[in-house]
Design an enzyme around this catalytic site. Structure first.
Site, PDB file in Angstrom:
ATOM      1  N   LYS A 190       0.881  -1.180   0.000  1.00  0.00           N
ATOM      2  CA  LYS A 190       0.000   0.000   0.000  1.00  0.00           C
ATOM      3  C   LYS A 190       0.916   1.226   0.000  1.00  0.00           C
ATOM      4  CE  LYS A 190      -1.849   3.005   1.992  1.00  0.00           C
ATOM      5  NZ  LYS A 190      -1.618   4.440   1.585  1.00  0.00           N
ATOM      6  N   GLU A 265       9.281   1.663  11.159  1.00  0.00           N
ATOM      7  CA  GLU A 265      10.368   2.640  10.909  1.00  0.00           C
ATOM      8  C   GLU A 265       9.718   4.008  10.958  1.00  0.00           C
ATOM      9  OE1 GLU A 265      13.513   1.877  10.210  1.00  0.00           O
ATOM     10  OE2 GLU A 265      13.610   0.050   9.014  1.00  0.00           O
ATOM     11  N   CYS A 299      13.852  10.835   7.179  1.00  0.00           N
ATOM     12  CA  CYS A 299      13.729  10.429   8.585  1.00  0.00           C
ATOM     13  C   CYS A 299      15.051  10.559   9.329  1.00  0.00           C
ATOM     14  CB  CYS A 299      13.231   9.001   8.664  1.00  0.00           C
ATOM     15  SG  CYS A 299      14.281   7.858   7.764  1.00  0.00           S
ATOM     16  N   GLU A 396       9.111  16.852  14.869  1.00  0.00           N
ATOM     17  CA  GLU A 396       9.672  16.552  13.548  1.00  0.00           C
ATOM     18  C   GLU A 396       9.000  17.452  12.514  1.00  0.00           C
ATOM     19  OE1 GLU A 396       8.588  12.863  11.503  1.00  0.00           O
ATOM     20  OE2 GLU A 396      10.698  12.545  11.030  1.00  0.00           O
TER      21      GLU A 396
HETATM   22  P1  NAD Z   1       2.357   8.665   7.314  1.00  0.00           P
HETATM   23  O1  NAD Z   1       2.511   7.928   8.582  1.00  0.00           O
HETATM   24  O2  NAD Z   1       1.371   9.753   7.241  1.00  0.00           O
HETATM   25  O3  NAD Z   1       1.993   7.681   6.120  1.00  0.00           O
HETATM   26  C1  NAD Z   1       2.795   6.561   5.808  1.00  0.00           C
HETATM   27  C2  NAD Z   1       1.917   5.503   5.168  1.00  0.00           C
HETATM   28  O4  NAD Z   1       0.990   5.043   6.137  1.00  0.00           O
HETATM   29  C3  NAD Z   1       1.090   5.986   3.978  1.00  0.00           C
HETATM   30  O5  NAD Z   1       1.055   4.971   3.000  1.00  0.00           O
HETATM   31  C4  NAD Z   1      -0.283   6.199   4.589  1.00  0.00           C
HETATM   32  O6  NAD Z   1      -1.327   6.076   3.653  1.00  0.00           O
HETATM   33  C5  NAD Z   1      -0.319   5.061   5.595  1.00  0.00           C
HETATM   34  N1  NAD Z   1      -1.273   5.229   6.703  1.00  0.00           N
HETATM   35  C6  NAD Z   1      -1.710   6.366   7.265  1.00  0.00           C
HETATM   36  N2  NAD Z   1      -2.604   6.092   8.239  1.00  0.00           N
HETATM   37  C7  NAD Z   1      -2.709   4.744   8.304  1.00  0.00           C
HETATM   38  C8  NAD Z   1      -3.461   3.837   9.108  1.00  0.00           C
HETATM   39  N3  NAD Z   1      -4.301   4.249  10.062  1.00  0.00           N
HETATM   40  N4  NAD Z   1      -3.317   2.518   8.894  1.00  0.00           N
HETATM   41  C9  NAD Z   1      -2.466   2.050   7.952  1.00  0.00           C
HETATM   42  N5  NAD Z   1      -1.751   2.851   7.144  1.00  0.00           N
HETATM   43  C10 NAD Z   1      -1.856   4.188   7.325  1.00  0.00           C
HETATM   44  O7  NAD Z   1       3.825   9.186   6.946  1.00  0.00           O
HETATM   45  P2  NAD Z   1       4.247  10.144   5.742  1.00  0.00           P
HETATM   46  O8  NAD Z   1       3.804  11.529   6.080  1.00  0.00           O
HETATM   47  O9  NAD Z   1       3.808   9.510   4.444  1.00  0.00           O
HETATM   48  O10 NAD Z   1       5.831  10.011   5.806  1.00  0.00           O
HETATM   49  C11 NAD Z   1       6.657  10.822   6.565  1.00  0.00           C
HETATM   50  C12 NAD Z   1       7.046  10.126   7.871  1.00  0.00           C
HETATM   51  O11 NAD Z   1       7.748   8.904   7.596  1.00  0.00           O
HETATM   52  C13 NAD Z   1       8.005  10.938   8.721  1.00  0.00           C
HETATM   53  O12 NAD Z   1       7.609  10.892  10.061  1.00  0.00           O
HETATM   54  C14 NAD Z   1       9.338  10.219   8.548  1.00  0.00           C
HETATM   55  O13 NAD Z   1      10.259  10.413   9.586  1.00  0.00           O
HETATM   56  C15 NAD Z   1       8.900   8.802   8.422  1.00  0.00           C
HETATM   57  N6  NAD Z   1       9.940   8.001   7.781  1.00  0.00           N
HETATM   58  C16 NAD Z   1      10.644   7.109   8.567  1.00  0.00           C
HETATM   59  C17 NAD Z   1      11.675   6.363   7.990  1.00  0.00           C
HETATM   60  C18 NAD Z   1      12.479   5.410   8.826  1.00  0.00           C
HETATM   61  O14 NAD Z   1      13.138   4.545   8.264  1.00  0.00           O
HETATM   62  N7  NAD Z   1      12.484   5.522  10.144  1.00  0.00           N
HETATM   63  C19 NAD Z   1      11.962   6.490   6.632  1.00  0.00           C
HETATM   64  C20 NAD Z   1      11.209   7.407   5.881  1.00  0.00           C
HETATM   65  C21 NAD Z   1      10.189   8.135   6.469  1.00  0.00           C
END
Ligand code: NAD
Length: 503
Positions: A190, A265, A299, A396
């Site tokens: 997804k 992550e 991240c 963040e």
């Molecule tokens: P997000 O959490 O908003 O979304 C990530 C994914 O989760 C998307 O596909 C979204 O549709 C899905 N999602 C959202 N709500 C959900 C739910 N209730 N159930 C299941 N899936 C759901 O994150 P974002 O804004 O897309 O990405 C940025 C974030 O990702 C930042 O916090 C960043 O630090 C983090 N990030 C972490 C790493 C790591 O390796 N630690 C790497 C890259 C990004």
């Protein structure tokens, strides 16, 4: 023609097919429209509609999970060398279409081509690396006891869900999907709703490389709809998730009823600590690179600069000059160092911190302004005179925004560095070996680099502590997540079995 014009022309060619028909879900090797209709994906570069995208619902997730379940035994039992060959061909397919992947990624996410061309190739590297692990992934141990020959082996856990964010979405997807497939799992992916283009390219490349139908399925849509259904689905054994910390918490709750194994992550507010004995020219380059590359939407970005007070004024002055000189522009222009932020929503979030910084009493030493649209462009920003209690030091922001905080002693630097809910990465700049050893020992972070920016080495463990995540990617750690340990004990003789009911 300029390189920018060349890139735009090539991009138009690649986008034509997306514009002609919407992006559909890919389930069991077939295009399937979303049960929830469609949504639009918008380019952050000029705010134009790129194309319609299938809006997956619980019904689509159910069909994809069923497909992944049906395909599981065949993929699991395919000889390792054949599976390895398919993964290598996926890497080759990615390399062959690296330009298309990079250009589509830039247009969909706003990331600069300078960085995305490498990200596409790192995606191929992920497949090559895990392809090479396929043959030994199931190996185990022989643990002899007095009466038994105990044998362990690893078996793939089953169909898994992979949920990815919009920052470098192609690379991050391959990071999860490559080890899952290498382990023998089947996958329902997804992708983030803000960046669906390259997830589509990946499933196409995989199928063209010979991946059997149903082994990798892609369901587009929103997190609270398709993502939630994936976490709740009983046929999905585990969820590999990359995204925000609060979403990670939802993933855990949503998977509770079906006892999901989760790998999370999550976010970071990572410190880079610069001591006055460091190589300050190299430290300056690394500090700038780790927050202003990839639009700061990273991240592992070092979003808190902890600078020793003896060198603060000089270091910050150099920083301001360099930050003001960073080239913000069209992401397909090879000279561009920062492109637009991914979406209106994210732009609103990042720019809101400009006022928050002022209200908290910090100084905006560089940037602190949006750039007039169309497109979600902001100036690279530096906040100085900050304390670690301010929101700009605790939250963040996930944009090209650095908060500089002074410190006097090693103890103070350590206390500030650890005073955050997050613990993903830390960067320490010092030429004092004893200090580096002691500091890294006490710094609360999953990954730390000394006198270096983040340089990923695939066999090393990647992941965070505290609110930055649970679990590790990389090397054999990936297989520990996608596989189960199995133990079989073979009696070596006629050992005594306690008899009940035989008196
Ligand atoms: P997000 O959490 O908003 O979304 C990530 C994914 O989760 C998307 O596909 C979204 O549709 C899905 N999602 C959202 N709500 C959900 C739910 N209730 N159930 C299941 N899936 C759901 O994150 P974002 O804004 O897309 O990405 C940025 C974030 O990702 C930042 O916090 C960043 O630090 C983090 N990030 C972490 C790493 C790591 O390796 N630690 C790497 C890259 C990004």
């Amino acid at each position: 023609m300029s390189l920018l014009a060349d890139n735009i022309k090539s991009l138009e060619g690649y986008l034509a097919r997306f514009r002609a028909s919407s992006i559909q879900n890919r389930i069991a090797g077939a295009d399937v429209p979303g049960a929830g209709g469609t949504f639009q994906t918008i380019s952050p570069v000029d705010e134009s509609v790129i194309c319609d995208v299938a809006r997956g619902t619980a019904d689509d997730i159910d069909a994809a999970a069923q497909a992944a379940s049906d395909a599981f035994a065949g993929w699991r039992d395919m000889p390792a060398k054949e599976r390895r060959g398919i993964l290598i061909r996926i890497a080759e397919g990615i390399e062959a279409r690296a330009e298309e992947i990079a250009l589509c990624e830039c247009w969909d996410t706003g990331q600069a081509h300078k960085f995305m061309s490498k990200a596409a190739l790192r995606g191929a590297e992920n497949f090559r690396y895990f392809a090479d692990q396929v043959v030994q992934a199931r190996d185990g141990q022989h643990l002899k006891s007095p009466t038994l020959m105990n044998v362990t082996s690893r078996v793939p856990i089953g169909p898994v869900g992979v949920i990815t964010p919009w920052n470098t979405p192609f690379m991050l997807s391959t990071w999860k999907i490559a080890p899952a497939l290498a382990a023998g799992c089947t996958v329902v992916h997804k992708p983030a709703e803000a960046s669906p283009l390259t997830a589509r390219l990946l499933v196409e490349i995989a199928e063209e490389a010979g991946l059997p139908p149903g082994v990798l399925n892609t369901v587009n849509g929103f997190g609270e709809e398709a993502g939630k259904a994936l976490c709740e689905h009983p046929k999905i054994r585990a969820i590999a998730f990359v995204g925000e910390s609060r979403t990670g918490s939802l993933i855990t709750k949503q998977g509770a009823d079906t006892l999901k194994r989760n790998h999370l992550e999550l976010g970071g507010k990572n410190p880079v600590i610069v001591f006055d004995d460091a190589d300050l020219d190299r430290a300056l380059d690394a500090v700038i690179f780790m927050i202003y590359s990839i639009n700061g939407e990273r991240c592992t970005s070092s979003s808190r600069l902890l600078i020793q007070d003896t060198i603060r004024a000089e270091f910050e002055a150099k920083l301001v000059a360099r930050v003001n000189n960073i080239n913000v522009g069209h992401p397909l222009d090879p000279r561009t160092e920062i492109g637009p932020l991914v979406s209106q929503e994210h732009f609103d979030k990042v720019t809101s911190y400009f006022d928050i910084a002022k209200d908290d009493g910090a100084t905006i030493a560089a940037g602190g302004e949006a750039i007039e649209g169309p497109g979600f462009f902001v100036k690279p920003t530096l906040f100085t005179g900050a304390s670690n209690q301010m929101r700009i030091a605790q939250e963040e922001i996930f944009g090209p925004v650095l908060t500089s905080i002074p410190f006097a002693t090693e103890e103070e630097a350590l206390a500030i560095a650890n005073d955050t809910p997050y613990g993903l990465t830390g960067y320490v700049w010092t030429n004092d070996l004893t200090r580096a050893l002691q500091f890294t020992d006490q710094l609360e972070a999953g990954m730390i680099w000394v006198n270096s920016e983040n340089v990923r080495h695939l066999p090393t463990p990647f992941g965070g502590v505290k609110s930055s995540g649970i679990g590790r990617d990389g090397g054999d750690w990936s297989f520990e997540f996608y596989m189960e340990q199995k133990h079989v004990g073979f009696a070596t003789g006629q050992h005594k079995i306690t008899k009940l009911g035989a008196l």
